[in-house]
Write an enzyme that holds these catalytic residues in place. Structure first.
Site, PDB file in Angstrom:
ATOM      1  N   CYS A 100     -42.503  13.772  50.789  1.00 48.34           N
ATOM      2  CA  CYS A 100     -41.150  14.042  50.282  1.00 48.34           C
ATOM      3  C   CYS A 100     -40.892  15.539  50.340  1.00 48.34           C
ATOM      4  O   CYS A 100     -41.777  16.342  50.028  1.00 48.34           O
ATOM      5  CB  CYS A 100     -41.034  13.541  48.843  1.00 48.34           C
ATOM      6  SG  CYS A 100     -39.402  13.750  48.107  1.00 48.34           S
ATOM      7  N   HIS A 142     -36.898   4.948  49.544  1.00 53.86           N
ATOM      8  CA  HIS A 142     -37.360   6.273  49.114  1.00 53.86           C
ATOM      9  C   HIS A 142     -36.170   7.159  48.756  1.00 53.86           C
ATOM     10  O   HIS A 142     -36.147   7.772  47.679  1.00 53.86           O
ATOM     11  CB  HIS A 142     -38.185   6.914  50.236  1.00 53.86           C
ATOM     12  CG  HIS A 142     -38.637   8.298  49.938  1.00 53.86           C
ATOM     13  ND1 HIS A 142     -39.940   8.606  49.652  1.00 53.86           N
ATOM     14  CD2 HIS A 142     -37.952   9.481  49.881  1.00 53.86           C
ATOM     15  CE1 HIS A 142     -40.041   9.910  49.429  1.00 53.86           C
ATOM     16  NE2 HIS A 142     -38.848  10.467  49.572  1.00 53.86           N
ATOM     17  N   GLU A 143     -35.188   7.224  49.643  1.00 55.24           N
ATOM     18  CA  GLU A 143     -34.033   8.111  49.397  1.00 55.24           C
ATOM     19  C   GLU A 143     -33.198   7.627  48.215  1.00 55.24           C
ATOM     20  O   GLU A 143     -32.768   8.437  47.389  1.00 55.24           O
ATOM     21  CB  GLU A 143     -33.181   8.247  50.652  1.00 55.24           C
ATOM     22  CG  GLU A 143     -33.884   8.905  51.827  1.00 55.24           C
ATOM     23  CD  GLU A 143     -34.545  10.241  51.511  1.00 55.24           C
ATOM     24  OE1 GLU A 143     -34.081  10.957  50.595  1.00 55.24           O
ATOM     25  OE2 GLU A 143     -35.535  10.565  52.178  1.00 55.24           O
ATOM     26  N   HIS A 146     -34.233   8.573  44.652  1.00 53.75           N
ATOM     27  CA  HIS A 146     -33.817   9.893  44.162  1.00 53.75           C
ATOM     28  C   HIS A 146     -32.534   9.806  43.333  1.00 53.75           C
ATOM     29  O   HIS A 146     -32.332  10.599  42.420  1.00 53.75           O
ATOM     30  CB  HIS A 146     -33.588  10.863  45.321  1.00 53.75           C
ATOM     31  CG  HIS A 146     -34.846  11.400  45.924  1.00 53.75           C
ATOM     32  ND1 HIS A 146     -35.689  12.265  45.253  1.00 53.75           N
ATOM     33  CD2 HIS A 146     -35.403  11.202  47.147  1.00 53.75           C
ATOM     34  CE1 HIS A 146     -36.704  12.579  46.041  1.00 53.75           C
ATOM     35  NE2 HIS A 146     -36.564  11.943  47.190  1.00 53.75           N
TER      36      HIS A 146
END
Length: 177
Positions: A100, A142-143, A146
């Site tokens: 990341c 994953h994104e 956030h």
């Protein structure tokens, strides 16, 4: 426009839930997307979320073409995804190594849904609805994490599978998402 500084793990702003985008097609949104793209490209990332550059909005971009940092990864089309929702397709999970931009130099083995459907909007407010699997599904998860204040180390099941990339994978190029 500009390459922005990426917030690093430990910055409290990365732990907050981001706000929904209310207006599409604005110059402010376009400037944000250009800055996100420039920042992601400068750091050879697979994606980036607005919170990573200090903007608490539910905006992510991602995409992977032919990239020497991802030699075995399938291509992922460049996508602007705003106000996303993710729905797993089935219960199958798989572990994969992740990095990341906000956790530089580190890698961890992270469980993710193998397949999922994601929905949201592009920068103009046009709907996006895709069902994906594999690396594409991993990048989206994953994104989008956030946007809810979740960093990938929070998902690692066994901390023995978390460490510095150069120690765990000597001689291999570092990969960040």
């Amino acid at each position: 426009m500009a390459v922005r500084a990426v917030l690093k793990m430990g910055d409290r702003r990365l732990l907050e839930r981001s706000q929904e985008v209310q207006q599409f097609g604005t110059s402010e949104l376009e400037e944000l997307l250009v800055d996100m793209h420039d920042t992601m490209a400068a750091l050879s990332g697979a994606g980036i979320a607005a919170p990573q550059i200090g903007v608490p909005l539910r905006v992510v971009i991602f995409g992977v073409g032919h990239n020497p940092r991802y030699p075995d990864a399938e291509q992922v089309p460049y996508t602007v995804l705003i106000n996303p929702s993710l729905t797993p397709v089935g219960a199958d999970m798989e572990e994969g190594w992740e990095g990341c931009l906000s956790v530089p130099g580190m890698r961890g083995l992270v469980p993710r849904y193998r397949s999922l459907r994601y929905q949201g909007y592009d920068q103009y407010g046009a709907p996006i609805d895709r069902t994906v699997s594999g690396f594409h599904a991993r990048v989206v998860q994953h994104e989008c994490d956030h946007l809810d204040g979740v960093l990938y180390p929070m998902r690692i099941m066994d901390m023995r599978n978390f460490g510095f990339h150069d120690v765990m994978f000597p001689g291999q190029p570092e990969v960040d998402e």
